[in-house]
Scaffold this motif. Structure first.
Motif, PDB file in Angstrom:
ATOM      1  N   ASP A  24     -10.915   5.446 -34.590  1.00  0.00           N
ATOM      2  CA  ASP A  24     -10.502   6.603 -33.808  1.00  0.00           C
ATOM      3  C   ASP A  24     -10.419   7.826 -34.706  1.00  0.00           C
ATOM      4  O   ASP A  24     -10.338   7.702 -35.937  1.00  0.00           O
ATOM      5  CB  ASP A  24      -9.133   6.326 -33.198  1.00  0.00           C
ATOM      6  CG  ASP A  24      -8.806   7.191 -32.000  1.00  0.00           C
ATOM      7  OD1 ASP A  24      -9.675   7.981 -31.570  1.00  0.00           O
ATOM      8  OD2 ASP A  24      -7.684   7.075 -31.488  1.00  0.00           O
ATOM      9  N   LEU A  25     -10.421   8.976 -34.091  1.00  0.00           N
ATOM     10  CA  LEU A  25     -10.173  10.224 -34.808  1.00  0.00           C
ATOM     11  C   LEU A  25      -8.685  10.534 -34.740  1.00  0.00           C
ATOM     12  O   LEU A  25      -8.061  10.337 -33.699  1.00  0.00           O
ATOM     13  CB  LEU A  25     -10.950  11.382 -34.184  1.00  0.00           C
ATOM     14  CG  LEU A  25     -12.457  11.335 -34.296  1.00  0.00           C
ATOM     15  CD1 LEU A  25     -13.062  12.519 -33.552  1.00  0.00           C
ATOM     16  CD2 LEU A  25     -12.882  11.356 -35.746  1.00  0.00           C
ATOM     17  N   LYS A  26      -8.123  11.037 -35.825  1.00  0.00           N
ATOM     18  CA  LYS A  26      -6.719  11.435 -35.845  1.00  0.00           C
ATOM     19  C   LYS A  26      -6.561  12.923 -35.591  1.00  0.00           C
ATOM     20  O   LYS A  26      -5.442  13.412 -35.482  1.00  0.00           O
ATOM     21  CB  LYS A  26      -6.095  11.090 -37.200  1.00  0.00           C
ATOM     22  CG  LYS A  26      -6.009   9.610 -37.479  1.00  0.00           C
ATOM     23  CD  LYS A  26      -5.332   9.384 -38.802  1.00  0.00           C
ATOM     24  CE  LYS A  26      -5.124   7.921 -39.078  1.00  0.00           C
ATOM     25  NZ  LYS A  26      -4.404   7.712 -40.346  1.00  0.00           N
ATOM     26  N   VAL A  27      -7.666  13.631 -35.530  1.00  0.00           N
ATOM     27  CA  VAL A  27      -7.688  15.080 -35.311  1.00  0.00           C
ATOM     28  C   VAL A  27      -8.750  15.384 -34.251  1.00  0.00           C
ATOM     29  O   VAL A  27      -9.586  14.527 -33.956  1.00  0.00           O
ATOM     30  CB  VAL A  27      -8.009  15.840 -36.618  1.00  0.00           C
ATOM     31  CG1 VAL A  27      -6.949  15.589 -37.678  1.00  0.00           C
ATOM     32  CG2 VAL A  27      -9.382  15.460 -37.146  1.00  0.00           C
ATOM     33  N   PRO A  28      -8.760  16.590 -33.709  1.00  0.00           N
ATOM     34  CA  PRO A  28      -9.829  16.936 -32.767  1.00  0.00           C
ATOM     35  C   PRO A  28     -11.210  16.796 -33.425  1.00  0.00           C
ATOM     36  O   PRO A  28     -11.372  17.071 -34.615  1.00  0.00           O
ATOM     37  CB  PRO A  28      -9.543  18.388 -32.399  1.00  0.00           C
ATOM     38  CG  PRO A  28      -8.081  18.569 -32.672  1.00  0.00           C
ATOM     39  CD  PRO A  28      -7.777  17.672 -33.840  1.00  0.00           C
ATOM     40  N   TYR A  29     -12.178  16.368 -32.629  1.00  0.00           N
ATOM     41  CA  TYR A  29     -13.536  16.145 -33.135  1.00  0.00           C
ATOM     42  C   TYR A  29     -14.077  17.347 -33.895  1.00  0.00           C
ATOM     43  O   TYR A  29     -14.667  17.198 -34.956  1.00  0.00           O
ATOM     44  CB  TYR A  29     -14.468  15.785 -31.969  1.00  0.00           C
ATOM     45  CG  TYR A  29     -15.905  15.642 -32.384  1.00  0.00           C
ATOM     46  CD1 TYR A  29     -16.329  14.498 -33.051  1.00  0.00           C
ATOM     47  CD2 TYR A  29     -16.825  16.659 -32.140  1.00  0.00           C
ATOM     48  CE1 TYR A  29     -17.644  14.360 -33.454  1.00  0.00           C
ATOM     49  CE2 TYR A  29     -18.145  16.520 -32.545  1.00  0.00           C
ATOM     50  CZ  TYR A  29     -18.549  15.381 -33.195  1.00  0.00           C
ATOM     51  OH  TYR A  29     -19.842  15.250 -33.600  1.00  0.00           O
ATOM     52  N   GLU A  30     -13.866  18.517 -33.368  1.00  0.00           N
ATOM     53  CA  GLU A  30     -14.387  19.733 -33.997  1.00  0.00           C
ATOM     54  C   GLU A  30     -13.871  19.900 -35.425  1.00  0.00           C
ATOM     55  O   GLU A  30     -14.561  20.414 -36.287  1.00  0.00           O
ATOM     56  CB  GLU A  30     -14.022  20.974 -33.171  1.00  0.00           C
ATOM     57  CG  GLU A  30     -14.667  21.022 -31.817  1.00  0.00           C
ATOM     58  CD  GLU A  30     -14.011  20.099 -30.790  1.00  0.00           C
ATOM     59  OE1 GLU A  30     -12.837  19.716 -30.964  1.00  0.00           O
ATOM     60  OE2 GLU A  30     -14.707  19.739 -29.821  1.00  0.00           O
ATOM     61  N   GLN A  31     -12.655  19.456 -35.677  1.00  0.00           N
ATOM     62  CA  GLN A  31     -12.058  19.573 -37.007  1.00  0.00           C
ATOM     63  C   GLN A  31     -12.687  18.580 -37.993  1.00  0.00           C
ATOM     64  O   GLN A  31     -12.804  18.860 -39.182  1.00  0.00           O
ATOM     65  CB  GLN A  31     -10.554  19.346 -36.922  1.00  0.00           C
ATOM     66  CG  GLN A  31      -9.815  19.548 -38.221  1.00  0.00           C
ATOM     67  CD  GLN A  31      -8.322  19.355 -38.061  1.00  0.00           C
ATOM     68  OE1 GLN A  31      -7.783  19.403 -36.957  1.00  0.00           O
ATOM     69  NE2 GLN A  31      -7.640  19.128 -39.166  1.00  0.00           N
ATOM     70  N   SER A  34     -17.888  18.023 -39.357  1.00  0.00           N
ATOM     71  CA  SER A  34     -18.750  18.226 -40.528  1.00  0.00           C
ATOM     72  C   SER A  34     -18.624  17.082 -41.535  1.00  0.00           C
ATOM     73  O   SER A  34     -19.628  16.624 -42.082  1.00  0.00           O
ATOM     74  CB  SER A  34     -18.470  19.569 -41.198  1.00  0.00           C
ATOM     75  OG  SER A  34     -17.151  19.602 -41.698  1.00  0.00           O
ATOM     76  N   LEU A  35     -17.410  16.594 -41.762  1.00  0.00           N
ATOM     77  CA  LEU A  35     -17.236  15.488 -42.708  1.00  0.00           C
ATOM     78  C   LEU A  35     -17.733  14.166 -42.133  1.00  0.00           C
ATOM     79  O   LEU A  35     -18.219  13.316 -42.871  1.00  0.00           O
ATOM     80  CB  LEU A  35     -15.774  15.349 -43.123  1.00  0.00           C
ATOM     81  CG  LEU A  35     -15.289  16.347 -44.163  1.00  0.00           C
ATOM     82  CD1 LEU A  35     -13.817  16.113 -44.473  1.00  0.00           C
ATOM     83  CD2 LEU A  35     -16.102  16.278 -45.424  1.00  0.00           C
ATOM     84  N   LEU A  36     -17.624  13.992 -40.829  1.00  0.00           N
ATOM     85  CA  LEU A  36     -18.108  12.755 -40.224  1.00  0.00           C
ATOM     86  C   LEU A  36     -19.594  12.555 -40.466  1.00  0.00           C
ATOM     87  O   LEU A  36     -20.063  11.435 -40.609  1.00  0.00           O
ATOM     88  CB  LEU A  36     -17.839  12.750 -38.713  1.00  0.00           C
ATOM     89  CG  LEU A  36     -16.385  12.586 -38.297  1.00  0.00           C
ATOM     90  CD1 LEU A  36     -16.278  12.713 -36.787  1.00  0.00           C
ATOM     91  CD2 LEU A  36     -15.823  11.268 -38.768  1.00  0.00           C
ATOM     92  N   TYR A  37     -20.326  13.636 -40.532  1.00  0.00           N
ATOM     93  CA  TYR A  37     -21.772  13.536 -40.703  1.00  0.00           C
ATOM     94  C   TYR A  37     -22.243  13.737 -42.133  1.00  0.00           C
ATOM     95  O   TYR A  37     -23.409  13.562 -42.427  1.00  0.00           O
ATOM     96  CB  TYR A  37     -22.477  14.531 -39.770  1.00  0.00           C
ATOM     97  CG  TYR A  37     -22.332  14.132 -38.335  1.00  0.00           C
ATOM     98  CD1 TYR A  37     -23.099  13.090 -37.815  1.00  0.00           C
ATOM     99  CD2 TYR A  37     -21.418  14.743 -37.508  1.00  0.00           C
ATOM    100  CE1 TYR A  37     -22.952  12.689 -36.500  1.00  0.00           C
ATOM    101  CE2 TYR A  37     -21.270  14.353 -36.189  1.00  0.00           C
ATOM    102  CZ  TYR A  37     -22.040  13.329 -35.690  1.00  0.00           C
ATOM    103  OH  TYR A  37     -21.883  12.932 -34.397  1.00  0.00           O
ATOM    104  N   SER A  38     -21.312  14.091 -43.041  1.00  0.00           N
ATOM    105  CA  SER A  38     -21.748  14.346 -44.414  1.00  0.00           C
ATOM    106  C   SER A  38     -20.994  13.523 -45.454  1.00  0.00           C
ATOM    107  O   SER A  38     -21.569  13.141 -46.465  1.00  0.00           O
ATOM    108  CB  SER A  38     -21.605  15.836 -44.751  1.00  0.00           C
ATOM    109  OG  SER A  38     -20.238  16.216 -44.704  1.00  0.00           O
TER     110      SER A  38
END
Length: 62
Positions: A24-31, A34-38
Motif C-alpha cells: 500500500d501507499l502511506k501517502v497520496p500517489y502524487e507524492q 516519481s520515486l515509485l518509478y525511479s
C-alpha cells in the motif's frame, strides 16, 4: 509493471530467498509517484510505501 520489477530487483540485491511485496501507499500517489518509478528503495526508506518481505524455506539467506 515497473514497480513490480523494481520490487523483484530489490529482493535480489538485498539477499537471496526473499521477495519484496508492495502492499500500500502511506501517502497520496502524487507524492510518491516519481520515486515509485525511479527508486523504490528510497521510497521504502522514506516510508512512502508499506512493504512485506516474504522469506522462502529456510529463512533469509545473504
Amino acid at each position: 509493471m515497473q514497480i513490480a520489477d523494481m520490487a523483484l530487483y530489490l529482493s535480489k540485491t538485498n539477499g537471496r530467498n526473499q521477495v519484496y511485496l508492495v502492499n500500500d501507499l502511506k501517502v497520496p500517489y502524487e507524492q510518491a509517484e516519481s520515486l515509485l518509478y525511479s527508486d523504490l528503495g528510497r521510497a521504502i526508506e522514506q516510508e512512502l510505501v508499506e512493504i512485506t518481505i516474504e522469506y522462502g524455506p529456510g529463512g533469509r539467506v545473504n
